[in-house]
Design a protein around this motif. Structure first.
Motif, PDB file in Angstrom:
ATOM      1  N   TRP A 854       0.819  -1.203   0.000  1.00  0.00           N
ATOM      2  CA  TRP A 854       0.000   0.000   0.000  1.00  0.00           C
ATOM      3  C   TRP A 854       0.860   1.262   0.000  1.00  0.00           C
ATOM      4  CZ3 TRP A 854      -4.656   0.519  -1.542  1.00  0.00           C
ATOM      5  CH2 TRP A 854      -5.527  -0.567  -1.486  1.00  0.00           C
ATOM      6  N   THR A 879     -10.418   9.619   0.921  1.00  0.00           N
ATOM      7  CA  THR A 879     -10.138   8.657   1.989  1.00  0.00           C
ATOM      8  C   THR A 879     -11.101   7.480   1.922  1.00  0.00           C
ATOM      9  OG1 THR A 879      -9.343  10.451   3.404  1.00  0.00           O
ATOM     10  CG2 THR A 879      -9.905   8.362   4.479  1.00  0.00           C
ATOM     11  N   LEU A 883     -10.194   3.564   1.385  1.00  0.00           N
ATOM     12  CA  LEU A 883     -10.613   2.574   2.379  1.00  0.00           C
ATOM     13  C   LEU A 883     -11.470   1.486   1.737  1.00  0.00           C
ATOM     14  CD1 LEU A 883     -11.439   4.816   5.471  1.00  0.00           C
ATOM     15  CD2 LEU A 883      -9.517   3.251   5.200  1.00  0.00           C
ATOM     16  N   GLN A 886      -9.301  -1.018   0.181  1.00  0.00           N
ATOM     17  CA  GLN A 886      -8.815  -1.998   1.166  1.00  0.00           C
ATOM     18  C   GLN A 886      -9.885  -3.030   1.488  1.00  0.00           C
ATOM     19  OE1 GLN A 886      -6.356  -1.384   4.434  1.00  0.00           O
ATOM     20  NE2 GLN A 886      -5.739   0.689   3.903  1.00  0.00           N
ATOM     21  N   ALA A 949      -4.945   1.352   7.241  1.00  0.00           N
ATOM     22  CA  ALA A 949      -5.804   2.538   7.224  1.00  0.00           C
ATOM     23  C   ALA A 949      -5.045   3.760   7.731  1.00  0.00           C
ATOM     24  CB  ALA A 949      -7.044   2.268   8.087  1.00  0.00           C
ATOM     25  N   LEU A 952      -2.888   5.068   5.044  1.00  0.00           N
ATOM     26  CA  LEU A 952      -3.677   5.831   4.063  1.00  0.00           C
ATOM     27  C   LEU A 952      -3.957   7.244   4.555  1.00  0.00           C
ATOM     28  CD1 LEU A 952      -6.318   3.182   2.902  1.00  0.00           C
ATOM     29  CD2 LEU A 952      -4.419   4.075   1.592  1.00  0.00           C
TER      30      LEU A 952
END
Length: 971
Positions: A854, A879, A883, A886, A949, A952
């Motif tokens: 990632w 965002t 997410l 993912q 997360a 990110l």
């Protein structure tokens, strides 16, 4: 040129330091995990050897070699050859074996003779004394002189001095100072021997006395120099027998030494015979070495097969990491090729990098492997490590072969992808970028489907083998745990994962088409991104599927093996401790027709219980037969030891009387064969017995209540095995009889049960009845005492208290000792340790791979994110989009990993029943999933997702639109 190459290489490694560092981590894991298996096998072998050294092997201590020369007929041993053999055995054999020895014994002997006293007035001449004249090397160090003195190395006036074993004087009726004539072969003048001393061993258990002491009772032992110089050389008396014995200390033996040592022992016979004819190895520890070798090979094969999927995942991680690194460097490689660098030079750069990282991993890997091997030795279950005595683990030269092989394979796995990139130019790079949507090779060649077919065929073979064992009852000599039961499921998980990745883009496109107009912008962008570049996510998704799928399967396999093995043992014993005491009995014998009879005091259990009718308990007296035409009908009256004492023993929670015997069963006036009868006190039995509730249609306590609830039956209630009741159509209320102590006892069926502790319905039908009712009908029979121990209580204080009350124990069985022995078995600990460490290693590399993927994925999409932000997409929407990526990749892979792991468990774990177990699998085998394991795996996954997360969010917070949007392309 060389300096420039190295400068370029180190600059490249520094610029890609994150990739270089993670590749090094992967190499260290590969070396350590591979090394830990032979390390553990070596340590386990040492533990087996240490245990074997405590036992005897055909009357000799383990590690023994006995070599013997024995004259044949009138042949005489050549003294020069004898000297050569003696020197070879004393000096060369210890060097060839290469291990220290506990003891070395040399014994030479001439032909035995009947000796006569020189002075008949001092020694009784009528006593027959058959003696052997021998010499034993280094006798002085192993004996204490009890009378007289030790022999000298020179006889006076032709008299030969000898010492004797203390017992020899008593057996042969002579004393120290007596002289004897010793006839020799060939009619020569007899030898004059004077007994100058007697001795006893310093330590009777010393391996030096390998023959024991009986041969010394008829031995006259003389000095070695006197024996060799005077008897053999001067008097030319032929040597009859020579024995050489070694007891070697093999506690530090390693697996790599087994084959060379076995070859040395095999050659020993030939070397000895060539030096001196009729000399051979009479006994050696070669069979023990072969057994050690077999166990070591089996253990290593088992553990390597179990570890193969995890080791393959480490290599896969290295390849994936290498590809990511190459993707970031492909522009640099293309520029180098365009500026004149040859393909060989570029490949050499990557190969040199691999050798550097491999060298570092060979230094660090063994240290980590040592720790892993220690952890394997302390494993008692999946992800369960206990504080137990560590196995002796060290690194040998042989184990480095495995490490070197792992490094070479890993380097090749990392370098081979570089070859394709090294051949590319800028033009070729542009062509490749234009073909990013091309399917992977395994999809184009349908390798995923082929692997799935192979896995299905593997399941079919397991199924056929199990059905064959059920049908024929044949057993085999294979390992109890088939390693393929871990390799084939790993292949199944891999194949199903690949098949899902084949349809993953189709699912995304279908969802995008169906809901494209209605989906929120982040979700639409996510689906579009994934469907267009799904191939880029395949390596990460496959890594997660394999990690979690294998984790779920391995955890379930460990729990299943452990629980079923434990439950088989608990069912076999039925309680914590079984005590059998000695019952005093009086036998009243009545003459009757010829036949078998006998009796005796009971030693406990069935053989003693049937002593009254079949003759002779386990520890009872021998049957008597006064004549061929007379026998006795034995009626034994037993005296019951006090039972209440057992209830109050230290550490005992509850106690129960349990009678186990057999009797002939009669249904509807017809004999239907023998049956196992268990007489119990239902209230006490409920407190001590082990039950698995799912084996019964109702609670076991309800069945026990039935035995005591029928007062109108006067205690005649009986629980009958379900198979027997079904076969003879018995229902509650039906009557049947069982012959006990030659008396027919009537019972009433009050219920049927499929299983009962210690009873195996496949072997014999069983009947659970009231103990007091049996004693009302037949004479007293000895019973067992079942004890339920408190948690952590030791059995020794209870046994000591029984001894204080003069209660003699004939046998005692402790289920905790049996379970402890099972858990300490090297193969069992190795299996759990490898599964646990393999999962931890795979989780570690998956976690590293996940974060790296990632991180570099986000870094390569900075321009895309900048454009999206410039087009009006808020930071919150961006965002959410990432997410969701993912969730659709990592999240979906996690769910699939759990699901596929469970599916593989249900498909393959039932085959863990071996052919031997399939005939005696009571209680029935069951596949186990422990919530604790799922929770542990879930925690690891949550940490991984939270870390992703967080990465990110940090990346998006640092994103600057004016820096991301720029002319040209991102490098």
């Amino acid at each position: 040129m060389g300096r420039t190459l190295f400068r370029f290489l180190f600059r490249k490694m520094w610029n890609t330091r994150w990739m270089t560092g993670t590749t090094l981590v992967g190499l260290i894991f590969a070396v350590a995990f591979t090394l830990s298996i032979p390390m553990y096998a070596d340590g386990a072998l040492k533990r087996v050897v240490a245990k074997s050294l405590q036992e005897k092997n055909d009357g000799f201590p383990a590690g023994s070699i006995l070599m013997r020369y024995q004259a044949v007929g009138s042949q005489k041993a050549d003294l020069d050859s004898l000297a050569t053999v003696r020197n070879y055995i004393q000096n060369e054999i210890p060097k060839q074996i290469g291990f220290p020895y506990f003891a070395y014994t040399e014994m030479l002997s001439i032909r035995g003779a009947q000796i006569s006293p020189v002075d008949p007035n001092k020694v009784d001449p009528s006593k027959r004394r058959q003696m052997n004249m021998i010499t034993m090397g280094d006798l002085e160090s192993h004996v204490d002189i009890t009378n007289g003195r030790m022999y000298s190395d020179a006889g006076a006036d032709g008299i030969i001095e000898a010492v004797v074993y203390e017992e020899a004087m008593y057996r042969n009726d002579f004393t120290v100072g007596d002289e004897f004539k010793y006839p020799v072969q060939g009619g020569a003048k007899p030898l004059t021997v004077k007994v100058v001393g007697s001795f006893k061993p310093k330590q009777e258990g010393d391996p030096y006395w390998y023959q024991g002491f009986n041969p010394l009772v008829n031995a006259l032992i003389v000095n070695d120099k006197v024996f060799t110089e005077q008897l053999l050389k001067q008097k030319k008396i032929p040597l009859t027998i020579a024995n050489w014995y070694y007891a070697f200390d093999l506690r530090e033996i390693r697996t790599s030494q087994l084959t060379p040592l076995s070859n040395t022992l095999s050659r020993l016979d030939i070397d000895l015979y060539q030096m001196l004819k009729n000399t051979k190895v009479d006994f050696s520890f070669s069979p023990m070495l072969d057994e050690f070798k077999r166990q070591s090979v089996q253990l290593q094969m088992l553990l390597f097969t179990l570890a193969a999927p995890m080791i393959a995942m480490v290599f896969y991680f290295i390849v994936m990491n290498s590809r990511q690194s190459l993707e970031r460097q492909k522009s640099d490689i293309a520029v180098l090729r365009s500026r004149g660098a040859s393909t060989r030079q570029i490949i050499w750069i990557f190969l040199l990098e691999g050798f550097i990282l491999g060298g570092v991993s060979l230094v660090i890997g063994p240290l980590v492997g040592w720790f892993m091997a220690k952890s394997i030795g302390s494993s008692s279950g999946f992800l369960t490590f206990v504080d137990r005595k560590a196995i002796p683990v060290d690194v040998s030269a042989g184990t480095f072969v495995y490490a070197l092989a792992a490094v070479l394979i890993a380097i090749l796995a990392a370098v081979i992808p570089a070859i394709r990139y090294a051949r590319s130019t800028i033009v070729g790079l542009k062509q490749q970028m234009a073909r990013l949507d091309r399917k992977p090779l395994w999809q184009r060649w349908f390798l995923d489907v082929a692997l799935l077919c192979v896995a299905g065929y593997g399941w079919y073979l397991f199924y056929e083998r199990q059905m064959l064992s059920f049908a024929t009852g044949l057993s085999n000599d294979q390992l109890q745990l088939d390693p393929l039961l871990f390799f084939v499921p790993a292949l199944t998980i891999f194949a199903i994962g690949l098949c899902f990745l084949r349809i993953f883009p189709w699912i995304l496109r279908l969802v995008n088409r169906l809901g494209g107009k209605f989906l929120p912008v982040p979700l639409y962008l996510t689906l579009t991104q994934l469907s267009r570049s799904s191939k880029a996510y395949f390596p990460l998704m496959l890594l997660l599927i394999l990690t979690l799928g294998l984790g779920v399967y391995d955890s379930s396999a460990a729990r299943t093996i452990d629980l079923n093995s434990t439950e088989r043992t608990l069912y076999k014993y039925g309680t914590d401790v079984i005590v059998q005491t000695v019952w005093e009995g009086v036998s009243d014998a009545l003459p009757q027709d010829p036949g078998n009879a006998g009796g005796g005091q009971n030693g406990g259990n069935e053989s003693g219980q049937d002593g009254g009718q079949n003759g002779g308990g386990q520890n009872g007296g021998a049957p008597g037969f006064p004549g061929p035409d007379v026998s006795f009908d034995t009626n034994i009256r037993y005296v019951e030891p006090p039972f209440e004492i057992f209830r109050h023993l230290p550490g005992v929670e509850a106690a129960a009387r349990v009678l186990r015997t057999k009797g002939n069963v009669v249904v509807s006036g017809r004999s239907v064969g023998m049956g196992a009868v268990m007489g119990i006190d239902n209230v006490d039995f409920a407190k001590v017995a082990w039950f698995r509730n799912d084996l019964f249609p109702y609670s076991p306590r309800q069945y026990l209540n039935l035995l005591g609830a029928y007062d109108e039956l006067n205690g005649a209630a009986a629980l009958v095995s379900a198979d027997f009741a079904e076969k003879y159509r018995l229902k509650p209320g039906d009557l049947f009889t069982i012959s006990l102590q030659q008396q027919a006892v009537e019972f009433v069926v009050v219920g049927t049960v499929p299983y009962w502790p210690t009873e195996y319905p496949q072997q014999m039908p069983f009947f659970i009845v009231n103990l007091d009712y049996i004693y009302d009908q037949v004479p007293l029979m000895p019973y067992e005492v079942w004890l339920k121990m408190k948690d952590g209580a030791m059995l020794t204080p209870a046994v000591q208290e029984l001894q204080e009350h003069d209660i003699t124990i004939s046998a005692i069985e402790n289920v905790k000792n049996e379970l402890l022995t099972q858990r300490k078995h090297p193969a069992r600990g190795g299996v759990f340790g490898i599964l646990s460490l393999g999962f931890l290693v795979s989780v570690a590399i998956s976690f590293i791979g996940y974060l790296l993927y990632w991180f570099f994925n986000l870094s390569s999409r900075v321009v895309q994110f900048g454009v999206l932000r410039a087009m009006g997409l808020s930071r919150k929407q961006l965002t959410g989009m990432l997410l969701l990526e993912q969730v659709f990749t990592a999240g979906l892979s996690i769910v699939l990993g759990f699901a596929i792991g469970r599916l593989a468990s249900y498909l393959y774990l039932p085959f863990l029943q071996t052919t031997e177990d399939s005939q005696m699998q009571v209680p029935p085998f069951r596949v186990v999933f422990d919530f604790k394991d799922s929770l542990q795996i879930g925690i690891v996954v949550m940490i991984m997702l939270i870390a992703g997360a967080t990465l990110l969010l940090m990346h998006i917070r640092r994103l600057r639109v004016h820096q991301a949007v720029k002319l040209g392309e991102e490098r």
